[in-house]
Enzyme design. Sequence first.
Site, PDB file in Angstrom:
ATOM      1  N   ASP A 178     -81.319 -20.697 -44.524  1.00 28.84           N
ATOM      2  CA  ASP A 178     -82.076 -20.059 -45.592  1.00 28.84           C
ATOM      3  C   ASP A 178     -83.307 -20.927 -45.908  1.00 28.84           C
ATOM      4  OD1 ASP A 178     -81.696 -17.679 -47.685  1.00 28.84           O
ATOM      5  OD2 ASP A 178     -82.368 -19.415 -48.824  1.00 28.84           O
ATOM      6  N   TYR A 309     -89.502 -18.990 -54.751  1.00 27.60           N
ATOM      7  CA  TYR A 309     -90.036 -17.861 -53.981  1.00 27.60           C
ATOM      8  C   TYR A 309     -91.511 -17.639 -54.303  1.00 27.60           C
ATOM      9  CZ  TYR A 309     -85.361 -16.417 -52.470  1.00 27.60           C
ATOM     10  OH  TYR A 309     -84.126 -16.360 -51.872  1.00 27.60           O
ATOM     11  N   HIS A 365     -74.580 -15.406 -43.551  1.00 25.59           N
ATOM     12  CA  HIS A 365     -75.710 -16.179 -44.036  1.00 25.59           C
ATOM     13  C   HIS A 365     -75.320 -17.540 -44.600  1.00 25.59           C
ATOM     14  CE1 HIS A 365     -79.815 -16.607 -45.450  1.00 25.59           C
ATOM     15  NE2 HIS A 365     -79.418 -16.813 -46.689  1.00 25.59           N
TER      16      HIS A 365
END
Length: 387
Positions: A178, A309, A365
């Site tokens: 990630d 982000y 993930h």
Amino acid sequence: MSVEPFKIAIPDEALQDLARRLEMTRWPHDMENDDWRYGVDAAYLKEVVEYWKDGYDWRAQERRMNTYQHFRTTIDDVPIHFIHERGKGPDPIPLILTHGWPWTFWDFEKVIGPLTDPAAHGLDPAVSFDVVVPSLPGFGFSTPLRRTGINFQKTADLWVRLMRDELGYDTFAAQGGDWGQLVTSQMAHRHSEYLRGIHLSLSLPLNFFEAGIPSLDEYADDEVDYFHHTAAKMEHCVSHIAVQTREPQTLSYAMHDSPVGLMAWLIERRRWWGHTEGDIESRFSKDDSITLTMLYWLTESFVSSARFYWEAANDLWQPSHDRRPVIEVPTGIAVFPDENLIMPRTWMEDYYNLVHLTYMKSGGHFAPVEEPDALVEDIRAFFALVP
């Protein structure tokens, strides 16, 4: 700059405040949502919250975390928390493990022991590691983050300074998934002279926010399923990416005020992104989900983690060189079958100095939580190849 020992010790008042908030939860209506088509199913969430109130023991989790050696330091006004466990073996390799969102440092718990003390886990002690597990800036105990502009590129620079200047490793290895994959890849791209090798459980281009996902014609004939898999998985990635790259602060008022709201936002990703086949507890127990939420709630870190982000999307990656491959450091990649995005093999071979590629049989993930043994085996196999 100085490194100081750190012990996790949440004040009783914070736990009492949490208990009051859980008790006062105002539940929304939820109809015909057993399959989570509208988002997190209220019936399941209520079940977890009841356990959170009456069965979950934070102090027990805290004691487990404190069995590891924790430290804190500050670099360029950025607080950094990390675990540092020395390896046992003839020549341990310094290895920094970097998590993502919604992960925490604790997602690596199950791999720390086998990597640092392989003999105690039935593994060959010839390959062992000094393991460093930091919390990303603004995540968990790497708080409070008082400055803006910290993205994965700047985090890569911070990690190099942590490993070299603070911990004294001239060269080191790195692993991540990630955000951790982007941080790790950026370290290898910009600071290749210090990296012995990198191992990734996800592969993305460093300009991901501009490049997007590959098109169908970039996949080989026998990889078409990867394209369709990626397209389907990305449908459950766009919601949080859209909000957290554009209005993370607005979202944070709700997440910072409601522990149940925060949990719903986090475990939605665990269920869809993990290899759960719709059953979240096949991979993540109630304790796992609550501890994840606690590490965001008790450190008041959702807002700064969400801004990670925004900072990446609004300060786009700039290459340090134009050579190919983009990542010149020896690279190993483990492809987990239910990962959100599976890149074409030809792309991986062109983008990285790829010397080790494994297609795993199971997992999604959150590799170190879902398949810790397989991840440890692949990390060890790769670094056995790297001098």
